[in-house]
Design a protein around this motif. Structure first.
Motif, PDB file in Angstrom:
ATOM      1  N   ASN A 404       1.029  -1.383   0.138  1.00 41.13           N
ATOM      2  CA  ASN A 404      -0.358   0.212   0.208  1.00 41.13           C
ATOM      3  C   ASN A 404       0.730   1.240   0.133  1.00 41.13           C
ATOM      4  N   SER A 405       2.038   0.596  -0.268  1.00 44.19           N
ATOM      5  CA  SER A 405       2.800   2.282  -0.818  1.00 44.19           C
ATOM      6  C   SER A 405       2.569   3.314  -1.386  1.00 44.19           C
ATOM      7  N   PRO A 406       2.695   4.937  -0.622  1.00 53.16           N
ATOM      8  CA  PRO A 406       2.085   5.918  -1.992  1.00 53.16           C
ATOM      9  C   PRO A 406       3.286   5.946  -3.468  1.00 53.16           C
ATOM     10  N   LEU A 407       4.082   5.955  -3.112  1.00 56.04           N
ATOM     11  CA  LEU A 407       5.441   5.873  -3.156  1.00 56.04           C
ATOM     12  C   LEU A 407       5.191   4.626  -5.369  1.00 56.04           C
ATOM     13  N   HIS A 408       4.237   4.175  -5.145  1.00 56.99           N
ATOM     14  CA  HIS A 408       4.069   3.155  -6.168  1.00 56.99           C
ATOM     15  C   HIS A 408       4.047   3.988  -7.949  1.00 56.99           C
ATOM     16  N   ARG A 409       4.262   4.381  -8.565  1.00 58.89           N
ATOM     17  CA  ARG A 409       4.324   4.861  -9.792  1.00 58.89           C
ATOM     18  C   ARG A 409       3.103   4.375 -10.718  1.00 58.89           C
ATOM     19  N   PHE A 410       2.564   3.260 -10.630  1.00 58.96           N
ATOM     20  CA  PHE A 410       2.380   2.863 -11.852  1.00 58.96           C
ATOM     21  C   PHE A 410       0.561   2.590 -11.107  1.00 58.96           C
ATOM     22  N   HIS A 429      16.286  12.147 -14.751  1.00 50.23           N
ATOM     23  CA  HIS A 429      15.043  13.110 -14.775  1.00 50.23           C
ATOM     24  C   HIS A 429      14.380  13.514 -13.689  1.00 50.23           C
ATOM     25  N   LEU A 430      14.534  15.114 -13.767  1.00 52.82           N
ATOM     26  CA  LEU A 430      13.886  14.905 -11.992  1.00 52.82           C
ATOM     27  C   LEU A 430      12.898  15.635 -12.421  1.00 52.82           C
ATOM     28  N   SER A 431      11.822  15.553 -11.306  1.00 50.73           N
ATOM     29  CA  SER A 431      10.236  16.272 -11.304  1.00 50.73           C
ATOM     30  C   SER A 431       9.483  16.354  -9.753  1.00 50.73           C
ATOM     31  N   ASN A 432       8.479  17.510  -9.853  1.00 43.75           N
ATOM     32  CA  ASN A 432       8.206  18.374  -8.870  1.00 43.75           C
ATOM     33  C   ASN A 432       8.504  18.741  -8.437  1.00 43.75           C
ATOM     34  N   ILE A 433      10.109  19.934  -8.848  1.00 44.04           N
ATOM     35  CA  ILE A 433      11.487  21.004  -7.900  1.00 44.04           C
ATOM     36  C   ILE A 433      10.322  21.421  -7.435  1.00 44.04           C
ATOM     37  N   PRO A 434       9.874  22.294  -6.108  1.00 47.69           N
ATOM     38  CA  PRO A 434       9.750  23.513  -5.972  1.00 47.69           C
ATOM     39  C   PRO A 434       9.764  24.669  -6.061  1.00 47.69           C
ATOM     40  N   SER A 435       9.584  25.893  -6.454  1.00 43.73           N
ATOM     41  CA  SER A 435       9.901  26.834  -7.479  1.00 43.73           C
ATOM     42  C   SER A 435      11.084  27.527  -6.349  1.00 43.73           C
ATOM     43  N   SER A 436      11.703  27.512  -5.526  1.00 49.08           N
ATOM     44  CA  SER A 436      12.485  27.951  -4.313  1.00 49.08           C
ATOM     45  C   SER A 436      13.749  27.290  -3.750  1.00 49.08           C
ATOM     46  N   GLU A 482      18.562   7.216  -3.438  1.00 51.24           N
ATOM     47  CA  GLU A 482      18.738   8.060  -2.357  1.00 51.24           C
ATOM     48  C   GLU A 482      17.743   8.575  -2.385  1.00 51.24           C
ATOM     49  N   LEU A 483      17.663   9.877  -3.227  1.00 54.70           N
ATOM     50  CA  LEU A 483      16.621  11.249  -3.688  1.00 54.70           C
ATOM     51  C   LEU A 483      15.283  11.028  -3.999  1.00 54.70           C
ATOM     52  N   HIS A 484      15.119   9.897  -4.477  1.00 53.76           N
ATOM     53  CA  HIS A 484      13.669   9.654  -4.896  1.00 53.76           C
ATOM     54  C   HIS A 484      12.467   9.859  -3.911  1.00 53.76           C
ATOM     55  N   ASN A 485      12.011  10.534  -3.417  1.00 52.42           N
ATOM     56  CA  ASN A 485      11.089  11.111  -2.695  1.00 52.42           C
ATOM     57  C   ASN A 485      11.416  12.384  -1.840  1.00 52.42           C
ATOM     58  N   GLY A 489      10.103  19.884   2.182  1.00 57.78           N
ATOM     59  CA  GLY A 489       9.464  20.889   2.919  1.00 57.78           C
ATOM     60  C   GLY A 489       8.397  21.028   2.098  1.00 57.78           C
ATOM     61  N   GLU A 490       7.313  21.532   3.204  1.00 58.22           N
ATOM     62  CA  GLU A 490       6.056  21.725   2.916  1.00 58.22           C
ATOM     63  C   GLU A 490       5.526  20.256   2.487  1.00 58.22           C
ATOM     64  N   ASN A 491       5.641  19.349   2.512  1.00 57.10           N
ATOM     65  CA  ASN A 491       4.487  17.957   1.635  1.00 57.10           C
ATOM     66  C   ASN A 491       4.888  18.148   0.227  1.00 57.10           C
ATOM     67  N   GLN A 492       6.425  18.371  -0.257  1.00 53.25           N
ATOM     68  CA  GLN A 492       6.881  18.790  -1.497  1.00 53.25           C
ATOM     69  C   GLN A 492       8.157  17.598  -1.637  1.00 53.25           C
ATOM     70  N   HIS A 493       7.794  17.237  -2.373  1.00 55.62           N
ATOM     71  CA  HIS A 493       8.464  15.539  -2.766  1.00 55.62           C
ATOM     72  C   HIS A 493       8.928  15.505  -4.118  1.00 55.62           C
ATOM     73  N   LEU A 494      10.577  14.952  -4.756  1.00 52.94           N
ATOM     74  CA  LEU A 494      11.452  15.349  -5.346  1.00 52.94           C
ATOM     75  C   LEU A 494      11.195  14.027  -6.042  1.00 52.94           C
ATOM     76  N   ARG A 495      10.646  13.442  -6.974  1.00 56.99           N
ATOM     77  CA  ARG A 495      10.928  12.575  -8.507  1.00 56.99           C
ATOM     78  C   ARG A 495      11.791  12.304  -9.251  1.00 56.99           C
ATOM     79  N   VAL A 496      12.699  10.884  -8.845  1.00 58.07           N
ATOM     80  CA  VAL A 496      13.518  10.882  -9.642  1.00 58.07           C
ATOM     81  C   VAL A 496      13.686   9.259 -10.459  1.00 58.07           C
ATOM     82  N   SER A 497      13.961  10.262 -11.883  1.00 61.54           N
ATOM     83  CA  SER A 497      13.345   8.590 -13.188  1.00 61.54           C
ATOM     84  C   SER A 497      14.503   8.601 -13.743  1.00 61.54           C
ATOM     85  N   PHE A 498      15.152   7.999 -14.579  1.00 58.57           N
ATOM     86  CA  PHE A 498      15.862   7.321 -15.561  1.00 58.57           C
ATOM     87  C   PHE A 498      15.635   8.264 -16.300  1.00 58.57           C
ATOM     88  N   SER A 499      16.525   8.853 -17.655  1.00 57.95           N
ATOM     89  CA  SER A 499      15.899   9.535 -18.489  1.00 57.95           C
ATOM     90  C   SER A 499      17.226   9.128 -20.069  1.00 57.95           C
TER      91      SER A 499
END
Length: 503
Positions: A404-410, A429-436, A482-485, A489-499
């Protein structure tokens, strides 16, 4: 027009507001058609579902009415295109039932025969070469090309086999030969029909469609080859006109000399070889092949795929590997439900995927990958499931349940993650990067995990996505774990995939 002719202005007004659904009719109303689309191209939308009996093109209004020979054919067409919007000239078009039950015209001559585009299609459907030739000038849409198609399958989340391609494409005519190969990190195939018209309508009807929901997208163009020569009949090449060919080693074909080597695709989906289009139980070229949602919510399965969903992963570094690390890495290629590192042999683990196809996909991409200084081996396990430790049983946290992990991609069948599955690479490939978060923040983050940053660029003006190139593929694998998810802070989590790209 007679009283039964579509009142197009009325329907156009309805299209601007909320349209009321019409009851099933063999006349279909098609909207938002690009100006340069031909009648034959519109008719080709109905080709897989049955005979087309008439067509009314409304030039300048971007609309058409297509009349099928039966209501069943029209229903099949609407049901198929409802979740998979068709495209003409790369633009989506929309299909619904018309309130009219048939198309008729006041002109008695026109009433006696359907429009040329319809005749062209029906000539193909009935394999009538004489009619096809006679109508060539009138149709203006008949192809000037050969009978060989080049097929690229993108987003190969589920295995694509020669038998699957045969089942899909034989819906449009007699398939003579198929050759499959891997080129430019893409799954490709060459397919030859007995007739160029069949190739034309297969391309028109299938280009841009997905074999399975959300993945395995078909990109089709005409090949410059006039003919295919197949040396072996096996799982990578087949000549359906030559049952005497040897199985061979499947490495090369005579004419194209393209080396094979898709990385270990799973077995075919149980389709009988050479069974022909009559095997397909439902009208529509791709309908029976669509992936269905399984009884367990949150993941997808394909019926009747043999095999196991539990992987045996060995030659791991016992000092560095963790259940979570395997969960994140294998989770790039499917939803991981459970992980177990062997209590007495810490260099061996079991990884349970959502289904057998995801397990096969993980093997394809991760077997032989370096992880924490060792070459990892991944294969199917003899176990059908990973048992959780009994209460009181010593485990030391080596068995984890991630069902039941919330980290399932599919979880979502329409997820864009299906379209972004690539082999491990040095570029992430990095996504969900906060503007700050700045470029330096991200570089420092990856450096702090032992990575060597060799390149970086943002992909959007809003800087929510980026590419980062590291010193090696192994470094990128470690960084992804190490760095996926990673929590900014403020419930913003990095998403990492192979490009698939490099900087």
């Amino acid at each position: 027009m007679s009283n039964s002719t579509p009142a197009t202005d009325h329907e156009k007004k309805k299209s601007k507001g909320k349209r009321l659904p019409c009851s099933p009719s063999r006349v279909l109303h098609i909207r938002q058609i690009p100006d340069d689309v031909t009648g034959a191209e519109v008719v080709s939308l109905g080709l897989p579902f049955g005979k087309v009996t008439n067509l009314l093109m409304l030039r300048g209004k971007g609309q058409a009415f297509l009349e099928m020979a039966s209501i069943d054919a029209a229903v099949s067409m609407v049901n198929y295109y409802a979740p998979a919007t068709p495209h003409l000239h790369h633009q989506p078009v929309y299909i619904q039932y018309s309130k009219y039950k048939e198309l008729r015209t006041d002109n008695q001559h026109n009433q006696a025969r359907p429009q040329p585009a319809v005749q062209c299609v029906n000539a193909v459907q009935h394999r009538n070469r004489d009619i096809t030739s006679a109508l060539a000038a009138e149709c203006g849409a008949l192809p000037r090309h050969g009978s060989v198609l080049r097929i690229v399958v993108e987003n190969v989340f589920y295995p694509v086999t020669l038998d699957i391609l045969y089942q899909i494409f034989s819906k449009f005519g007699f398939v003579l030969r198929i050759i499959m190969f891997h080129k430019n990190n893409q799954f490709q195939s060459l397919l030859q029909y007995s007739d160029a018209m069949n190739a034309y309508y297969a391309k028109m009807s299938l280009d841009g469609h997905c074999i399975y929901t959300g993945c395995c997208t078909l990109r089709i163009e005409f090949s410059k080859l006039a003919n295919l020569t197949v040396k072996y009949n096996n799982d990578k090449s087949r000549d359906f006109t030559r049952i005497d060919l040897p199985f061979g080693d499947g490495q090369r074909t005579v004419e194209t000399s393209i080396p094979f080597g898709p990385p270990g695709f799973a077995p075919a989906l149980g389709f009988p070889q050479g069974a022909g289009p009559s095997v397909l139980p439902v009208p529509g070229a791709l309908g029976p092949l669509m992936v269905t949602t399984s009884a367990a919510p949150g993941h997808m399965t394909i019926p009747d795929i043999p095999g196991n969903s539990v992987l045996l992963v060995s030659n791991l570094n016992p000092e560095a590997i963790t259940p979570y690390g395997l969960f994140i890495l294998f989770g790039v290629y499917g939803d991981v439900h459970r992980v177990k590192i062997m209590f007495k042999k810490r260099g061996i683990a079991l990884v349970q995927m959502a289904d057998a196809t995801q397990a096969q996909l993980a093997i394809n991409y991760l077997n032989g990958q370096r992880l924490y200084g060792r070459v990892m081996h991944a294969t199917l396990s003899k176990y059908q499931t990973i048992q959780l430790p009994r209460e009181g049983q010593e485990d030391k946290g080596l068995t984890k349940d991630y069902s039941n992990s919330p980290l399932h991609r599919f979880k979502n069948p329409c997820s864009k993650n299906f379209q972004n599955i690539f082999p491990p690479s040095a570029t992430l490939h990095l996504s969900n990067i906060p503007s700050s978060v700045t470029v330096d923040d991200l570089k420092n983050l990856f450096t702090s995990k032992g990575s060597t940053v060799k390149g970086f660029k943002f992909l959007q003006k809003d800087c929510k996505m980026a590419l980062i190139q590291l010193g090696s593929v192994e470094e990128a694998v470690h960084a992804l774990i190490e760095l996926h998810n990673h929590d900014f802070g403020e419930n913003q989590h990095l998403r990492v995939s192979f490009s698939k790209s490099s900087i």
